[in-house]
Write an enzyme that holds these catalytic residues in place. Structure first.
Site, mmCIF file in Angstrom:
data_model
loop_
_atom_site.group_PDB
_atom_site.id
_atom_site.type_symbol
_atom_site.label_atom_id
_atom_site.label_comp_id
_atom_site.label_asym_id
_atom_site.label_seq_id
_atom_site.Cartn_x
_atom_site.Cartn_y
_atom_site.Cartn_z
ATOM 1 C CG ASP A 165 -5.012 -2.640 2.971
ATOM 2 O OD1 ASP A 165 -5.252 -3.657 3.652
ATOM 3 O OD2 ASP A 165 -4.436 -1.630 3.445
ATOM 4 C CG HIS B 73 -0.530 -0.469 2.483
ATOM 5 N ND1 HIS B 73 0.592 0.027 3.104
ATOM 6 C CD2 HIS B 73 -1.041 -1.405 3.319
ATOM 7 C CE1 HIS B 73 0.735 -0.587 4.267
ATOM 8 N NE2 HIS B 73 -0.223 -1.448 4.413
#
Lengths: 424, 306
Positions: free
Chosen positions: A306, A233
């Protein structure tokens, strides 16, 4: 059972295919791709007119919450939600309760997934026991049990020496160490990006440096050890620059970002909507621009969700106390398609970053429509616009900042291991 | 004039709204000078305070304001209530509403809690301080105090000294003063300066002598003493040396400058006793004006509810 998907535009980056062709599935495997009208007769025909037919998406960064947080999500609801989003392979992070740092938890996840899962689940094992950054887990045993990579996601490996050892030791097995880059001292107490908007809101900020110092550290350790590093991320311009420079030097690093990091800026937090609270936090316009550039020039290899589902009560509270995370499965493809509309990526490149590239990084046989591959397919209408209603998510996590957004691109059908899900 | 049922902050108020509150407060100031200090507009209304942080002066000031307007005032005690038993803030707020409250005064260490509650309840929500976000009635009472000493806010030079990063008082005052045309300077060590604060239309200073020069108003803030242990400051002694308001520094400001402090003071940390008790100090006047301002806010929001 044989199924023919006809009249669609087949795009498979793994084979360089993009055209009007027919795809033949035989039970749980891909049989082959045929010129339109040239396939043999089948038991069933799916008409994919007006749609793209692509390999089922591979999501290398997800949270399925089971075991331990079944009130947030289960392997059943999570995988169903993924499949609804066109995702047929999910890699689940180990921050469950108990943490997936042992063979028994890995086996539990895989047993559950085999019994109840709607698609393929690959567990990611913890790097350190209890994600405490103290002792390495038994990598060999976890790999043998079915883990495909290691991460202490949610927590960074704060001890640099342990991170070094993880990058070194994992070389025996040639598996990536996925790093959640966060300096916990710099981010302490922070709930959003540090900047003008956090000043206006009076919320404690998380500086970009909290991510970047750890990206720099891990790149340096990767360079030292010649290990395999994957940065999870990516949210800041500085991280993109660090990774780009590292790749130029030949460091064995890959990186991912998530739809919210290339779609939203911290300005959107102005109403204290806790659905925008996520870690790392949503950053600024410059960061969004840099991430798009990074996706374009392949500094960022992968798009992952995510997916972090939470119960309503975890989000419906004071901003400081609300949980971090976004329920991402059911909006990811449409948000990624936004990049295509903006001319950042072409359709093939976008699909590549969500299929064959993560498969290569993880060394799994997924994300391809080649003959003999698992019958994982998404059939998507890229022209249809719809309004997101997060209350209608299959996921238990309704925590989406994209609720009520108009998005383009709707998954019509998903085929996961040969099983057909019709969403219309 | 007022459309919102709530007072969540100064940020979203127009200059006209701010002036209107101040005018109303001036009228109530006169009421407070009378022998019988009670007027009837909120008779039969209920004001409940819900304070998640310790506070004596704000709560007392609000209680008196409510009572002067003939409202019933009840304190929902957080430390002895269901909150310590783990009740969510949503449930607490709805409980207070079901008890029949018309106003809820909320103080919370987390920014945005008043905004969160305002979406849940029909009661008027008054922000009595939320995290590092806003403390609107403090800024309004500060303005009322400045107004009685200075001709106009336009062009007025106001120096705010202290822990700007963690101060909701500073934030609300910055919004209020800049909206009314004052020049605001903020002065503090870089460790206590919030990110990009200049974009709020203020000038940033790290040197107090430069920042205080020719000011009309010196507003010093309370320093939370635990800042020292968290690495923001080497020591309180050094803070007083670099940023404390003493007699010599007051002399750098205009001759008729006033000195303000929202209280409670740390004497010898952010302000010298000689200044706090000196002729230019208006600190106790601020306290008195607090009641008038809070009466005005309750009165005006009560008008919206009708």
């Amino acid at each position: 059972m044989t199924v023919l998907i006809k009249n669609g535009r087949i795009i498979d980056p793994s084979q360089g295919i993009d055209g009007r062709k027919d795809l033949l599935i035989k039970s749980r495997k891909i049989e082959g791709i045929y010129a339109a009208g040239k396939a043999p007769k089948t038991d069933k025909i799916i008409d994919a007119s007006g749609c793209i037919v692509i390999p089922g998406l591979v999501d290398m960064h997800t949270h399925l919450r089971e075991p331990g947080f079944e009130y947030k999500e289960t392997i059943y609801t999570g995988t169903m939600s993924a499949v609804k989003g066109g995702i047929t392979t999910v890699c689940c992070m180990p921050n469950t309760s108990p943490i997936n740092d042992s063979v028994s938890i890995t086996q539990f996840i895989l047993d559950k997934a085999a019994k109840e899962g709607a698609c393929t689940v690959y567990p990611i094992g913890a790097i350190t026991t209890g994600q405490k950054s103290e002792e390495l887990t038994e990598l060999e045993a976890l790999l043998k049990a079915g883990c495909i990579a290691f991460s202490d996601d949610g927590m960074p490996v704060i001890n640099s020496l342990i991170m070094r050892r993880a990058l070194e030791y994992s070389k025996i097995f040639n598996v990536p160490i996925i790093s959640h880059c966060e300096d916990m001292e710099l981010s302490k107490g922070g709930v959003m990006n540090e900047g003008f908007v956090s000043t206006i809101l009076g919320l404690k900020g998380i500086p970009k440096s909290a991510e970047e110092v750890m990206v720099a550290r891990d790149i340096s350790l990767c360079e030292l050890t010649k290990g395999r590093l994957h940065i999870a991320h990516v949210s800041t311009k500085g991280s993109v620059n660090l990774i780009r420079d590292a790749k130029k030097r030949g460091v064995n690093v890959t990186a991912e970002t998530c739809p919210h990091y290339f779609t939203l800026t911290d300005e959107s937090l102005i109403s204290y909507d806790t659905n925008l609270k996520v870690n790392p936090p949503i950053r600024t316009e410059q960061d969004v621009a840099a991430i798009k550039q990074g996706l374009k020039d392949n500094t960022i290899d992968v798009i992952a969700t995510d997916h972090a589902p939470h119960h309503f009560d975890d989000k419906d509270r004071e901003f400081d106390a609300a949980a971090f995370g976004i329920s991402g499965f059911e909006t990811a493809f449409a948000l990624g398609l936004g990049l295509v509309d903006q001319g950042i990526l072409d359709l093939t490149e976008f699909i590549r970053k969500f299929t064959i590239t993560p498969s290569h990084i993880l060394r799994i046989d997924k994300g391809s429509l080649s003959a003999g591959a698992d019958a994982d397919v998404a059939i998507i209408n890229t022209e249809t616009t719809y309004t997101v209603d997060s209350l209608n998510f299959i996921s238990k996590g309704k925590n989406s900042p994209f609720h009520k957004w108009k998005l383009k691109g709707i998954v019509e059908k998903t085929i996961a291991m040969g099983k057909v899900y019709d969403w219309r | 004039m007022f459309e919102s049922k709530d007072l969540l902050g100064i940020k979203d108020l127009s200059p006209e709204e701010i002036s209107y509150i101040l005018d109303t407060a001036s009228n109530f100031k006169d009421v407070l000078k009378r022998d019988i200090k009670k007027v009837p507009p909120l008779r039969g209304k209920t004001v409940v305070s819900l304070f998640f942080e310790p506070s004596t002066r704000t709560k007392t000031s609000f209680a008196l304001a409510a009572k002067r307007l003939s409202a019933d005032f009840v304190n929902f005690s957080v430390s002895t209530s269901s909150v310590v038993k783990g009740e969510s803030i949503r449930d607490t707020a709805l409980t207070i509403q079901s008890l029949g409250a018309d106003f809820v005064l909320i103080r919370h260490s987390s920014s945005g809690v008043p905004h969160f509650l305002s979406k849940i309840v029909d009661m008027s929500v008054i922000n009595a301080g939320d995290g590092a976000n806003e403390h609107p009635t403090q800024a309004l009472l500060d303005l009322l105090t400045i107004q009685s000493h200075k001709k106009s806010f336009k062009g007025l030079s106001v120096s705010i000294i202290g822990d700007i990063a963690h101060s909701r008082v500073a934030k609300s005052n910055i919004y209020a003063l800049t909206k009314l045309g004052a020049h605001v300077r903020v002065i503090c060590p870089p460790t206590l300066m919030p990110a990009d604060v200049n974009r709020l239309g203020v000038e940033v200073y790290h040197s107090i002598d430069d920042g205080i020069k020719d000011a009309d108003v010196i507003m010093t803030l309370r320093l939370q003493l635990e800042r020292q242990t968290k690495g923001y400051l080497p020591s309180l002694r050094e803070y007083f040396k670099l940023y404390g308001i003493n007699h010599d520094r007051v002399k750098l400001a205009k001759k008729d400058a006033i000195v303000m402090h929202p209280g409670p003071m740390n004497r010898g940390v952010e302000i010298a006793s000689s200044v706090a008790d000196g002729p230019q100090s208006v600190i106790l006047e601020q306290v008195t004006n607090g009641i008038a301002v809070r009466m005005a806010v309750l009165y005006l929001l009560g008008g919206v509810r009708k």
